[in-house]
Design a protein around this motif. Structure first.
Motif, PDB file in Angstrom:
ATOM      1  N   GLU A 146       1.727  18.908  21.129  1.00 20.26           N
ATOM      2  CA  GLU A 146       1.302  17.981  22.175  1.00 20.26           C
ATOM      3  C   GLU A 146      -0.194  17.685  22.117  1.00 20.26           C
ATOM      4  OE1 GLU A 146       3.188  16.163  24.227  1.00 20.26           O
ATOM      5  OE2 GLU A 146       4.824  17.002  23.029  1.00 20.26           O
ATOM      6  N   LEU A 147      -0.989  18.592  21.549  1.00 21.91           N
ATOM      7  CA  LEU A 147      -2.412  18.300  21.403  1.00 21.91           C
ATOM      8  C   LEU A 147      -2.642  17.170  20.404  1.00 21.91           C
ATOM      9  CD1 LEU A 147      -4.115  21.820  21.512  1.00 21.91           C
ATOM     10  CD2 LEU A 147      -4.096  20.047  23.274  1.00 21.91           C
ATOM     11  N   GLY A 148      -1.700  16.988  19.472  1.00 24.51           N
ATOM     12  CA  GLY A 148      -1.764  15.849  18.568  1.00 24.51           C
ATOM     13  C   GLY A 148      -1.592  14.545  19.329  1.00 24.51           C
ATOM     14  N   VAL A 149      -0.731  14.568  20.345  1.00 16.99           N
ATOM     15  CA  VAL A 149      -0.537  13.396  21.199  1.00 16.99           C
ATOM     16  C   VAL A 149      -1.823  13.111  21.974  1.00 16.99           C
ATOM     17  CG1 VAL A 149       0.822  12.429  23.086  1.00 16.99           C
ATOM     18  CG2 VAL A 149       1.932  13.886  21.376  1.00 16.99           C
ATOM     19  N   LEU A 150      -2.459  14.165  22.508  1.00 18.86           N
ATOM     20  CA  LEU A 150      -3.725  14.007  23.222  1.00 18.86           C
ATOM     21  C   LEU A 150      -4.782  13.363  22.316  1.00 18.86           C
ATOM     22  CD1 LEU A 150      -5.688  14.546  25.590  1.00 18.86           C
ATOM     23  CD2 LEU A 150      -6.086  16.819  24.593  1.00 18.86           C
ATOM     24  N   TYR A 151      -4.859  13.827  21.083  1.00 19.42           N
ATOM     25  CA  TYR A 151      -5.833  13.275  20.133  1.00 19.42           C
ATOM     26  C   TYR A 151      -5.616  11.772  19.965  1.00 19.42           C
ATOM     27  CZ  TYR A 151      -8.738  13.016  15.926  1.00 19.42           C
ATOM     28  OH  TYR A 151      -9.719  12.696  15.025  1.00 19.42           O
ATOM     29  N   GLU A 152      -4.376  11.384  19.776  1.00 17.03           N
ATOM     30  CA  GLU A 152      -4.070   9.962  19.589  1.00 17.03           C
ATOM     31  C   GLU A 152      -4.464   9.160  20.825  1.00 17.03           C
ATOM     32  OE1 GLU A 152      -2.958   8.490  16.878  1.00 17.03           O
ATOM     33  OE2 GLU A 152      -2.774  10.332  15.715  1.00 17.03           O
ATOM     34  N   GLU A 153      -4.258   9.724  22.013  1.00 18.46           N
ATOM     35  CA  GLU A 153      -4.594   9.018  23.247  1.00 18.46           C
ATOM     36  C   GLU A 153      -6.106   8.814  23.372  1.00 18.46           C
ATOM     37  OE1 GLU A 153      -2.828  11.533  26.174  1.00 18.46           O
ATOM     38  OE2 GLU A 153      -0.810  10.658  25.937  1.00 18.46           O
ATOM     39  N   ILE A 154      -6.890   9.833  22.988  1.00 18.31           N
ATOM     40  CA  ILE A 154      -8.349   9.719  23.056  1.00 18.31           C
ATOM     41  C   ILE A 154      -8.841   8.627  22.118  1.00 18.31           C
ATOM     42  CG2 ILE A 154     -10.528  10.913  22.560  1.00 18.31           C
ATOM     43  CD1 ILE A 154      -9.105  13.526  23.355  1.00 18.31           C
ATOM     44  N   GLU A 199      -7.915   5.140  23.440  1.00 21.52           N
ATOM     45  CA  GLU A 199      -8.630   4.743  24.656  1.00 21.52           C
ATOM     46  C   GLU A 199     -10.056   4.301  24.361  1.00 21.52           C
ATOM     47  OE1 GLU A 199     -10.233   6.805  28.812  1.00 21.52           O
ATOM     48  OE2 GLU A 199      -8.581   7.737  27.700  1.00 21.52           O
ATOM     49  N   ARG A 200     -10.720   4.951  23.399  1.00 20.86           N
ATOM     50  CA  ARG A 200     -12.150   4.701  23.205  1.00 20.86           C
ATOM     51  C   ARG A 200     -12.496   4.145  21.822  1.00 20.86           C
ATOM     52  NH1 ARG A 200     -14.498  10.190  24.254  1.00 20.86           N
ATOM     53  NH2 ARG A 200     -16.387   9.133  23.545  1.00 20.86           N
ATOM     54  N   GLY A 201     -11.483   3.993  20.984  1.00 19.13           N
ATOM     55  CA  GLY A 201     -11.725   3.450  19.658  1.00 19.13           C
ATOM     56  C   GLY A 201     -10.595   2.525  19.261  1.00 19.13           C
ATOM     57  N   TRP A 202     -10.087   2.699  18.050  1.00 19.10           N
ATOM     58  CA  TRP A 202      -8.991   1.872  17.547  1.00 19.10           C
ATOM     59  C   TRP A 202      -7.815   2.795  17.238  1.00 19.10           C
ATOM     60  CZ3 TRP A 202     -14.060   0.862  16.969  1.00 19.10           C
ATOM     61  CH2 TRP A 202     -14.478  -0.431  17.327  1.00 19.10           C
ATOM     62  N   ALA A 203      -6.728   2.593  17.965  1.00 21.88           N
ATOM     63  CA  ALA A 203      -5.556   3.457  17.818  1.00 21.88           C
ATOM     64  C   ALA A 203      -5.103   3.495  16.366  1.00 21.88           C
ATOM     65  CB  ALA A 203      -4.420   2.950  18.702  1.00 21.88           C
ATOM     66  N   HIS A 204      -4.616   4.652  15.961  1.00 21.38           N
ATOM     67  CA  HIS A 204      -4.143   4.799  14.589  1.00 21.38           C
ATOM     68  C   HIS A 204      -2.905   3.939  14.365  1.00 21.38           C
ATOM     69  CE1 HIS A 204      -6.146   9.025  14.479  1.00 21.38           C
ATOM     70  NE2 HIS A 204      -6.981   8.069  14.122  1.00 21.38           N
ATOM     71  N   VAL A 205      -2.950   3.160  13.306  1.00 17.68           N
ATOM     72  CA  VAL A 205      -1.762   2.445  12.839  1.00 17.68           C
ATOM     73  C   VAL A 205      -1.462   2.968  11.440  1.00 17.68           C
ATOM     74  CG1 VAL A 205      -2.224   0.389  14.207  1.00 17.68           C
ATOM     75  CG2 VAL A 205      -3.139   0.548  11.883  1.00 17.68           C
ATOM     76  N   GLN A 206      -0.256   2.828  11.007  1.00 20.86           N
ATOM     77  CA  GLN A 206       0.140   3.351   9.703  1.00 20.86           C
ATOM     78  C   GLN A 206      -0.104   2.279   8.643  1.00 20.86           C
ATOM     79  OE1 GLN A 206       0.058   6.020  11.139  1.00 20.86           O
ATOM     80  NE2 GLN A 206       1.953   7.056  10.618  1.00 20.86           N
ATOM     81  N   THR A 207      -0.871   2.653   7.604  1.00 15.39           N
ATOM     82  CA  THR A 207      -1.134   1.693   6.523  1.00 15.39           C
ATOM     83  C   THR A 207      -0.674   2.284   5.195  1.00 15.39           C
ATOM     84  OG1 THR A 207      -3.434   2.474   6.334  1.00 15.39           O
ATOM     85  CG2 THR A 207      -3.033   0.561   7.747  1.00 15.39           C
ATOM     86  N   LEU A 208      -1.608   2.618   4.334  1.00 16.13           N
ATOM     87  CA  LEU A 208      -1.261   2.975   2.957  1.00 16.13           C
ATOM     88  C   LEU A 208      -0.475   4.276   2.852  1.00 16.13           C
ATOM     89  CD1 LEU A 208      -1.769   2.215  -0.068  1.00 16.13           C
ATOM     90  CD2 LEU A 208      -3.727   3.750   0.037  1.00 16.13           C
ATOM     91  N   GLN A 209      -1.107   5.381   3.266  1.00 18.88           N
ATOM     92  CA  GLN A 209      -0.514   6.700   3.035  1.00 18.88           C
ATOM     93  C   GLN A 209       0.644   6.978   3.979  1.00 18.88           C
ATOM     94  OE1 GLN A 209      -3.273   9.921   3.523  1.00 18.88           O
ATOM     95  NE2 GLN A 209      -1.938  11.429   2.580  1.00 18.88           N
ATOM     96  N   SER A 229       3.309  10.413  11.847  1.00 25.57           N
ATOM     97  CA  SER A 229       2.282  10.293  12.871  1.00 25.57           C
ATOM     98  C   SER A 229       2.378  11.430  13.876  1.00 25.57           C
ATOM     99  CB  SER A 229       2.450   8.941  13.556  1.00 25.57           C
ATOM    100  OG  SER A 229       2.355   9.028  14.918  1.00 25.57           O
ATOM    101  N   ALA A 230       1.221  11.789  14.457  1.00 22.82           N
ATOM    102  CA  ALA A 230       1.160  12.864  15.462  1.00 22.82           C
ATOM    103  C   ALA A 230       1.600  12.375  16.835  1.00 22.82           C
ATOM    104  CB  ALA A 230      -0.262  13.405  15.545  1.00 22.82           C
ATOM    105  N   LYS A 231       1.934  11.096  16.956  1.00 26.23           N
ATOM    106  CA  LYS A 231       2.218  10.520  18.272  1.00 26.23           C
ATOM    107  C   LYS A 231       3.478  11.071  18.916  1.00 26.23           C
ATOM    108  CE  LYS A 231      -0.068   6.214  16.936  1.00 26.23           C
ATOM    109  NZ  LYS A 231       0.089   4.799  16.601  1.00 26.23           N
ATOM    110  N   ASP A 232       4.389  11.652  18.109  1.00 28.34           N
ATOM    111  CA  ASP A 232       5.631  12.167  18.682  1.00 28.34           C
ATOM    112  C   ASP A 232       5.556  13.658  19.005  1.00 28.34           C
ATOM    113  OD1 ASP A 232       5.650  13.311  16.192  1.00 28.34           O
ATOM    114  OD2 ASP A 232       7.453  12.289  15.475  1.00 28.34           O
ATOM    115  N   GLY A 233       4.399  14.271  18.743  1.00 30.34           N
ATOM    116  CA  GLY A 233       4.236  15.681  19.079  1.00 30.34           C
ATOM    117  C   GLY A 233       4.942  16.639  18.151  1.00 30.34           C
ATOM    118  N   LYS A 234       5.430  16.149  16.999  1.00 31.88           N
ATOM    119  CA  LYS A 234       6.157  17.017  16.075  1.00 31.88           C
ATOM    120  C   LYS A 234       5.287  17.577  14.964  1.00 31.88           C
ATOM    121  CE  LYS A 234      10.826  15.178  16.713  1.00 31.88           C
ATOM    122  NZ  LYS A 234      12.029  14.631  16.030  1.00 31.88           N
ATOM    123  N   GLY A 235       4.031  17.151  14.907  1.00 27.98           N
ATOM    124  CA  GLY A 235       3.144  17.628  13.867  1.00 27.98           C
ATOM    125  C   GLY A 235       2.608  19.018  14.150  1.00 27.98           C
TER     126      GLY A 235
END
Length: 418
Positions: A77-85, A88-98, A67-73
């Motif tokens: 840190e822009l990956g972290v910003l993407y996850e926050e957006i 906040e306005r949709g459905w946060a990414h959760v890890q499923t199949l892939q 996941s991009a949430k730790d900023g290591k992708g």
């Protein structure tokens, strides 16, 4: 400098020219440094076939949770910003199949395996054949077309859209969504671009939310309905976050990889007209052609894993928490596995050993459907078109920038109607 004498350090996978034609880099890595640490990112690039299979099958050591949430992708840190957006306005990414590992992965895999069965794909063949012929009908009288967007893109796009229960007339919208869903893995973006990509995913999420709710009230027998009602009496229904993430993977996977496989297959035939004629004379050669095409021009050039512990791979020590790039395109041209690996040869005896669909528990859930789409495509094309050739010289580099894929910019062809 001659490619045979170039050092692996002379290449950069962040360079557009190398991404578009990575094969000299792969050859250098095979002979000099099969597990290569990219100086620009710190990612470890795995290029040997046997090493790649080891990584893909050892999910305890090489986790799919990147996941991009730790900023290591790739985006940092822009990956972290993407996850926050998105959160906040949709459905946060959760890890499923892939992006999960066993045992959690097994729940999602079993659910989709019920849908993408070999039996169902066999039953779909007449429908897949019809989609291919419908597309050809739309441009065959013109004597030429831009093959990448007029056939290679809508062929899998229409099929995945209609399997999901969505309208084929919206295939261009779904393609725009699919491009946004894989954008963060292609290259580094600016903050303004990150925000725009997030807007596109949010548009998709809110559209799908309404589709999920409609199927919850009134199932229609499509894949969205199957996902919404996948649970038994003693099972918990998939949450909206899980449903969104599964659709994220099905929409993005349903477009880019098969589109690339079909476009590159045609490009190979344009460069090897004698093979095209052999296949036209003997349609039984289409299946081995598809395997060899996926080997030599792997639609997915690489994907990411993250190490859960320090591990040694082919003499290289990889620290815990490191990002690892599994380069399918390199493994499929490993000279220790495939003789004369840079030679396109539909008589190759072990082409079916290609690893374009992955290996282990994360073997591509849609592999059977993708193979059928390729076979139906080239059967229809070679049956209905003659004298196929490039209409004009391709732009250089041939592909759009991408760290993980090889998306062709265009493939203009001209032909004679048979």
């Amino acid at each position: 400098m001659d490619d045979a004498t170039r050092r692996v350090e002379d290449f950069s996978l962040m360079d557009h020219a190398t991404q578009s034609d990575p094969f000299a880099f792969y050859a250098a890595a095979h002979s000099q440094c099969p597990v290569y640490r990219m100086p620009e990112t710190g990612f470890y690039v795995v290029t040997r076939y046997d090493d790649l299979r080891q990584v893909l099958k050892d999910t305890e050591t090489f986790s799919n949770d990147v996941s991009a949430k730790d900023g290591k992708g790739l985006q940092g840190e822009l990956g972290v910003l993407y996850e926050e957006i998105i959160a906040e306005r949709g459905w946060a990414h959760v890890q499923t199949l892939q992006r999960t590992d066993p045992p959690l992965h097994s729940r999602y895999r079993k659910l989709l395996d019920r849908v993408f069965t070999a039996k169902r794909v066999r039953e779909m063949q007449p429908y897949v054949d019809q989609v291919a012929n419908d597309l050809i009908d739309s441009w065959i009288d013109d004597g030429e077309c831009e093959f990448n967007m007029r056939f290679a893109m809508p062929m899998p796009g229409i099929i995945i859209a209609e399997q999901l229960g969505l309208d084929r007339s919206q295939v261009a919208t779904f393609k725009r969504w699919a491009d946004a869903l894989i954008a963060l893995s292609i290259r580094k973006w600016t903050e303004a671009e990150i925000r725009q990509i997030a807007e596109t995913e949010l548009e998709m999420q809110h559209y799908l939310f309404h589709e999920f709710e409609k199927r919850r009230e009134k199932p229609t027998g499509d894949l969205i309905s199957a996902l919404v009602h996948a649970h038994g009496d003693d099972e918990e229904a998939l949450s909206m976050h899980e449903l969104q993430n599964l659709m994220h993977q099905l929409i993005s996977g349903g477009f880019e990889t098969t589109q690339s496989a079909i476009a590159h297959g045609m490009w190979l035939l344009l460069r090897h007209p004698e093979t095209m004629q052999r296949m036209r004379d003997d349609m039984s050669l289409i299946k081995p052609f598809c395997e060899e095409a996926m080997r030599i021009e792997s639609p997915v050039q690489g994907l990411a894993r993250k190490t859960t512990r320090e591990v040694e791979l082919n003499g290289t020590t990889i620290p815990a928490g490191s990002m690892v790039l599994t380069r399918y395109g390199a493994a499929n041209r490993d000279p220790e596995k495939f003789a004369c690996p840079h030679l396109f040869d539909i008589d190759r005896k072990n082409a079916g050993a290609q690893i374009a669909f992955g290996a282990g528990v994360h073997f591509c859930v849609g592999a059977s459907l993708a193979r059928q789409e390729m076979v139906s495509s080239f059967t229809a094309l070679l049956t209905r078109l003659d004298d196929i050739e490039l209409a004009r010289e391709l732009p250089q580099p041939v592909h759009n920038p991408s760290l993980y894929f090889m998306p062709m910019k265009e493939l203009p062809i001209r032909f004679r109607k048979r």
